[in-house]
Design an enzyme around this catalytic site. Structure first.
Site, mmCIF file in Angstrom:
data_model
loop_
_atom_site.group_PDB
_atom_site.id
_atom_site.type_symbol
_atom_site.label_atom_id
_atom_site.label_comp_id
_atom_site.label_asym_id
_atom_site.label_seq_id
_atom_site.Cartn_x
_atom_site.Cartn_y
_atom_site.Cartn_z
ATOM 1 N N ASP A 29 -8.415 47.868 -20.894
ATOM 2 C CA ASP A 29 -7.173 48.507 -20.456
ATOM 3 C C ASP A 29 -6.423 48.997 -21.694
ATOM 4 O O ASP A 29 -6.328 48.277 -22.686
ATOM 5 C CB ASP A 29 -6.325 47.505 -19.673
ATOM 6 C CG ASP A 29 -5.189 48.168 -18.928
ATOM 7 O OD1 ASP A 29 -4.310 48.769 -19.589
ATOM 8 O OD2 ASP A 29 -5.161 48.084 -17.695
ATOM 9 N N GLU A 94 -1.262 52.050 -9.251
ATOM 10 C CA GLU A 94 -0.891 53.283 -9.955
ATOM 11 C C GLU A 94 -2.014 54.298 -9.979
ATOM 12 O O GLU A 94 -1.769 55.500 -9.917
ATOM 13 C CB GLU A 94 -0.452 52.961 -11.386
ATOM 14 C CG GLU A 94 0.817 52.135 -11.439
ATOM 15 C CD GLU A 94 1.210 51.754 -12.855
ATOM 16 O OE1 GLU A 94 0.545 52.192 -13.822
ATOM 17 O OE2 GLU A 94 2.189 50.997 -12.997
ATOM 18 N N VAL A 95 -3.247 53.831 -10.105
ATOM 19 C CA VAL A 95 -4.408 54.721 -10.105
ATOM 20 C C VAL A 95 -5.148 54.487 -8.797
ATOM 21 O O VAL A 95 -5.593 53.369 -8.514
ATOM 22 C CB VAL A 95 -5.332 54.445 -11.317
ATOM 23 C CG1 VAL A 95 -6.561 55.348 -11.267
ATOM 24 C CG2 VAL A 95 -4.573 54.644 -12.625
ATOM 25 N N HIS A 99 -10.115 49.343 -8.307
ATOM 26 C CA HIS A 99 -10.403 48.681 -9.580
ATOM 27 C C HIS A 99 -9.927 47.238 -9.551
ATOM 28 O O HIS A 99 -9.021 46.884 -8.815
ATOM 29 C CB HIS A 99 -9.770 49.429 -10.763
ATOM 30 C CG HIS A 99 -8.293 49.614 -10.687
ATOM 31 N ND1 HIS A 99 -7.694 50.535 -9.851
ATOM 32 C CD2 HIS A 99 -7.281 49.006 -11.356
ATOM 33 C CE1 HIS A 99 -6.378 50.492 -10.019
ATOM 34 N NE2 HIS A 99 -6.097 49.565 -10.927
#
Length: 113
Positions: A29, A94-95, A99
């Protein structure tokens, strides 16, 4: 598609990979929340676990297998680590590409509220 994680899979955006096979990618990250902070994504674009269907569930299982392997390699398997996956805007996602966050390397605070 304008998905940052898909661009990382394609190689058009660089990342520091820690794991890759034909279905799953693990990378560091860029804004770590712990000493060990790895993102584990399917190479297939799935917006979130809510949109997963059929064969996607074996892919989610692969992501967890990869998380276990990375935790061992990063030295956090014994001391403990957190796997986190947000789903939808209210969760803080957020994305919008499924994930897992693998977090460890220090004592993590409670998530029990």
């Amino acid at each position: 598609m304008d998905c940052i994680f898909c661009k990382i899979v394609e190689g058009t955006i660089p990342s520091t990979k820690v794991y890759e096979d034909d279905r799953v990618l693990g990378f560091l990250d860029i804004r770590p929340s712990a000493p060990v902070h790895v993102l584990i994504i399917p190479k297939k674009h799935i917006p979130s676990v809510t949109e997963a269907e059929g064969e996607d569930f074996s892919l989610i299982g692969d992501m967890h297998r990869v998380a276990q392997q990375i935790a061992k390699e990063k030295g956090v398997a014994e001391s403990g680590y957190r796997l986190l996956s947000n789903s939808g805007p209210d969760s803080g996602q957020e994305v919008f590409h499924l994930h897992l966050h693998l977090l460890g390397g220090e004592k993590l605070g409670s998530v029990n509220g």
